[in-house]
Design a protein around this motif. Structure first.
Motif, PDB file in Angstrom:
ATOM      1  N   ARG A   1       1.075  -1.124  -0.150  1.00  0.00           N
ATOM      2  CA  ARG A   1       0.280  -0.063  -0.081  1.00  0.00           C
ATOM      3  C   ARG A   1       1.054   1.571  -0.611  1.00  0.00           C
ATOM      4  O   ARG A   1       0.517   2.032  -0.670  1.00  0.00           O
ATOM      5  CB  ARG A   1      -0.905  -0.023   0.764  1.00  0.00           C
TER       6      ARG A   1
ATOM      7  N   HIS B   1      -9.120   5.546   0.405  1.00  0.00           N
ATOM      8  CA  HIS B   1      -9.202   4.847   2.273  1.00  0.00           C
ATOM      9  C   HIS B   1     -10.391   4.814   1.610  1.00  0.00           C
ATOM     10  O   HIS B   1     -11.198   6.348   1.895  1.00  0.00           O
ATOM     11  CB  HIS B   1      -8.822   6.359   3.046  1.00  0.00           C
TER      12      HIS B   1
ATOM     13  N   ASN C   1     -12.392   8.598   0.418  1.00  0.00           N
ATOM     14  CA  ASN C   1     -11.194   9.003  -0.139  1.00  0.00           C
ATOM     15  C   ASN C   1     -11.262   7.788  -1.781  1.00  0.00           C
ATOM     16  O   ASN C   1     -10.517   6.808  -0.651  1.00  0.00           O
ATOM     17  CB  ASN C   1     -10.790   9.291   1.101  1.00  0.00           C
TER      18      ASN C   1
ATOM     19  N   HIS D   1      -8.237   8.051  -4.278  1.00  0.00           N
ATOM     20  CA  HIS D   1      -6.585   8.649  -5.249  1.00  0.00           C
ATOM     21  C   HIS D   1      -7.217   8.027  -6.529  1.00  0.00           C
ATOM     22  O   HIS D   1      -6.466   7.008  -6.934  1.00  0.00           O
ATOM     23  CB  HIS D   1      -5.425   8.524  -4.272  1.00  0.00           C
TER      24      HIS D   1
ATOM     25  N   GLU E   1      -7.989  15.074   0.942  1.00  0.00           N
ATOM     26  CA  GLU E   1      -7.571  15.177   1.803  1.00  0.00           C
ATOM     27  C   GLU E   1      -5.775  15.949   2.214  1.00  0.00           C
ATOM     28  O   GLU E   1      -5.610  16.972   2.843  1.00  0.00           O
ATOM     29  CB  GLU E   1      -7.103  13.934   2.539  1.00  0.00           C
ATOM     30  N   HIS E   2      -5.400  16.933   1.078  1.00  0.00           N
ATOM     31  CA  HIS E   2      -4.572  17.320   0.354  1.00  0.00           C
ATOM     32  C   HIS E   2      -4.823  18.792  -0.186  1.00  0.00           C
ATOM     33  O   HIS E   2      -3.645  19.244  -0.075  1.00  0.00           O
ATOM     34  CB  HIS E   2      -3.655  16.678  -1.141  1.00  0.00           C
TER      35      HIS E   2
HETATM   36 ZN    ZN Z   1      -3.869   9.930   1.067  1.00  0.00          ZN
END
Ligand code: ZN
Ligand code: FAD
Length: 464
Positions: free
Chosen positions: A330, A380, A385, A387, A422-423
Motif C-alpha cells: 500500500r 481510503h 476518499n 486517489h 485531504e490534500h
Molecule cells: Zn491518502
C-alpha cells in the motif's frame, strides 16, 4: 517603504542571520513537493525562532502590504507553500520542540515546526500514541499537518487532524497572537476558533503551537490483505469488518487491480502477497490491547467473510514483520509518481457507495479521450476518499493537464463529491473550488478572509 528598509525591519524582527535575501535564498525553499515556483522570485526567506518573532515580522509585512507564504516541511501536494513573486517566505523550521506532555489530560503541546515523526516517537516513549500517519512523516511538520487538516491511513478510527487538535496558537496577519492552548475535551465557551486555522492552508493565520490529543498506545496489531471480486463486495466487507472488530478497525485501504499489479510488478523488493486476477485488494488493520485474543477475533471475522463470499482470498500477518510487508504494498503509492510519470494525482471524495462506479466512469472517460493513457486507483474507502492517478502524456506536443483536470473535476461535481479529500486546495485546485462549494459558502470564506486579513497578505492566491 523601500525594500532595503523593509529588509532591515525584518532582520530586526527575527535576527539578521535568519533572513536570506533574493538570489541568496537556499533553492530548497523555492518549490514544494509538487509545484515549483512559476515566475518571479521571492523577496526574502525568514526563519523566526519564537511566536514573538512571527508576530513582529507579520506586523512589518502587514504595514507594508507584503505577501507572506508560510512554509512547513514543504511536503504538501497542492502547492500551498509554493513561493510567490515578491513575497516573504516564512519558514517554521526553527520552531521545533515539545513543550509539554500531560499524561492525565493525554495531550502534548508542541511547536509548529516539529516534524510529525518526532511527535509520534515522543508520544510512544511516554506510552501514548499519536495516530496521524502519512508517508511524509519524516519531513512534514505538525503545524503543516494542522494547516492542511491532514488525513492519512487511520482516519477511519481516529479522524483527521481536526479531531486530533484540542487547542492551538496562531498569529494573525497584523501580528495579533491568538493563544488558545485548550487541553480539555469539552469547551463550549463561544466559537471554537482553532477550526478557523485548521485546514486553512496558511491563509488565515500562522500556526505557532498546537495541543494534540493523544491515545493509548496499542498493544496489538492485526493486519490482513484480502482479495474481493468487486467494489460492492469491498463495501460489504467494510461493514462486516466494522461490526466484527467493534471500534478496533483502524485502516481499510482499497487497491484497484491497476494499482496492485503496477506496484507488485515494478517496485523492487515487493512481491504480490495474493495472486492477480481479482477485482480489488483490501488491506485491513485493527489495533487493540491484547494480541492473542485480538488476533483470534480478527481471524474469525475474516473466516466469516470468506464463508459469506465477501472475500476470495486472504493473507493474514503472523508477525509485525509480515504486517509491515503487507503495508509495503500500500505504501508504494509514494512511488507511483515516478513509475508512471504521473501528470495528475486526483485526491477525491465521493460517497462511499458510489466510489466503485465513479472510478469505472472516470477510467472509461479518460481512456476514450486519451487511448494511450494509464490510470491507477487506490483509496481510503471507509473515509469516502479515492486517489485517482493518471498518466496521459502529450498530444501533438501539447500538454493535456488542463483538459484532464477539467474532465475529472467536472465528473466530481456531477457526482456531488469533493475535489479535495485531504490534500487541500492550494494553488492547484483553486479554479475548481466552486465545483464542491456553493457560491454562498465561498462568499462566507471571502468574508472571513477579509476580516482576519484585510490586506490579503497571507498566502494570497491560494485556496480562494
Ligand atoms: Zn491518502
Ligand atoms: P507544507 O507543504 O510546507 O505547507 C502546506 C500548507 O500549509 C501551505 O499552504 C502552507 O502555507 C501551510 N502551512 C504550513 N505550515 C503552516 C503553519 N505553521 N501555519 C500556517 N500555515 C502553514 N496528506 C494527507 O492528508 N494524507 C496522506 O496520506 C498524505 N500522504 C502524503 C505522502 C507523501 C509521500 C507526501 C509527500 C505528502 C503526503 N500528504 C498527505 C500531503 C500532506 O498534506 C503533507 O504531507 C502535510 O500535511 C503538509 O505538511 P508540511 O509541513 O509539509 O506543509
Amino acid at each position: 517603504m523601500d525594500h532595503n528598509v523593509i529588509l532591515e525591519a525584518l532582520k530586526e524582527a527575527v535576527g539578521p542571520d535568519q533572513v536570506q535575501v533574493g538570489s541568496a535564498i537556499d533553492p530548497r525553499y523555492l518549490s514544494d513537493w509538487f509545484v515549483p515556483i512559476e515566475r518571479g522570485a521571492p523577496l526574502a526567506l525568514v526563519r523566526p525562532g519564537t511566536t514573538r518573532d512571527v508576530s513582529d515580522l507579520l506586523r512589518v509585512c502587514h504595514a507594508n502590504r507584503l505577501p507572506v507564504v508560510p512554509q512547513g516541511g514543504l511536503t504538501g501536494l497542492s502547492g500551498g507553500a509554493t513561493p510567490l513573486d515578491q513575497s516573504v517566505l516564512l519558514s517554521l523550521e526553527r520552531m521545533t520542540g515539545i513543550e509539554e506532555l500531560d499524561p492525565a489530560a493525554a495531550t502534548m503541546t508542541a511547536r509548529a515546526g516539529t516534524p510529525l515523526q518526532t511527535i509520534q516517537e515522543a508520544a510512544r516513549a511516554a506510552g501514548f500514541f499519536f495516530p496521524l500517519d502519512l508517508g511524509a512523516r519524516g519531513s512534514c511538520q505538525i503545524g503543516g499537518n494542522a494547516a492542511t487538516n491532514a488525513g492519512g491511513n487511520r482516519v477511519i478510527r481516529f479522524g483527521m487532524m481536526r479531531e486530533l487538535v484540542l487547542g492551538l496558537e496562531a498569529v494573525l496577519a497584523d501580528g495579533t497572537v491568538i493563544t488558545s492552548l485548550n487541553k480539555m475535551l469539552k469547551n463550549n465557551a463561544g466559537y471554537d476558533l482553532k477550526h478557523l486555522f485548521i485546514g486553512s492552508e496558511g491563509t488565515l493565520g500562522v500556526i505557532t503551537r498546537v495541543v494534540l490529543r493523544l491515545h493509548p498506545e496499542p498493544k496489538s496489531v492485526c493486519t490482513a490483505l484480502c482479495s474481493v471480486t468487486d467494489y460492492e463486495n469491498a463495501v460489504a466487507l467494510l461493514r462486516h469488518a466494522k461490526q466484527g472488530m467493534g471500534g478496533a478497525l483502524s485502516a481499510f485501504e482499497m487497491m484497484w487491480p491497476d494499482f496492485y499489479e503496477l506496484v507488485t510488478r515494478k517496485v523492487p523488493g515487493i512481491t504480490p502477497p495474493i495472486r492477480y486476477g481479482y477485482g480489488g485488494y483490501v488491506l485491513i488493520e485493527a489495533l487493540g490491547s491484547d494480541q492473542t485474543p485480538d488476533q483470534a477475533r480478527f481471524e474469525n471475522m475474516l473466516q466469516a467473510a470468506l464463508e459469506q463470499g465477501l472475500i476470495e482470498d486472504a493473507v493474514i500477518a503472523q508477525s509485525r514483520g509480515e504486517s509491515n510487508a503487507l503495508w509495503r504494498v500500500r505504501d508504494a503509492s509514494g512511488e507511483i509518481t515516478q513509475l508512471l510519470d504521473l501528470q495528475a494525482k486526483f485526491d477525491i471524495s465521493i460517497p462511499t457507495n458510489d466510489i466503485g462506479r465513479f472510478v469505472d466512469a472516470c477510467r472509461t472517460a479518460v481512456k476514450s479521450r486519451w487511448p494511450n493513457s494509464q490510470s491507477v486507483s487506490f483509496g481510503h474507502i471507509g473515509d469516502s476518499n479515492v486517489h485517482f492517478n493518471v498518466h496521459v502524456g502529450a498530444e501533438n506536443g501539447e500538454p493535456q493537464d488542463a483538459a484532464l483536470e477539467r474532465m475529472v473535476y467536472d465528473m466530481v461535481r456531477d457526482w456531488k463529491g469533493s475535489i479535495s479529500a485531504e490534500h487541500g486546495i492550494g494553488l492547484l485546485k483553486r479554479d475548481y473550488l466552486g465545483h464542491s462549494r456553493t457560491p454562498e459558502e465561498i462568499q462566507l470564506m471571502r468574508t472571513l478572509k477579509r476580516t482576519l486579513d484585510p490586506y490579503g497578505i497571507l498566502n494570497p492566491g491560494k485556496v480562494l
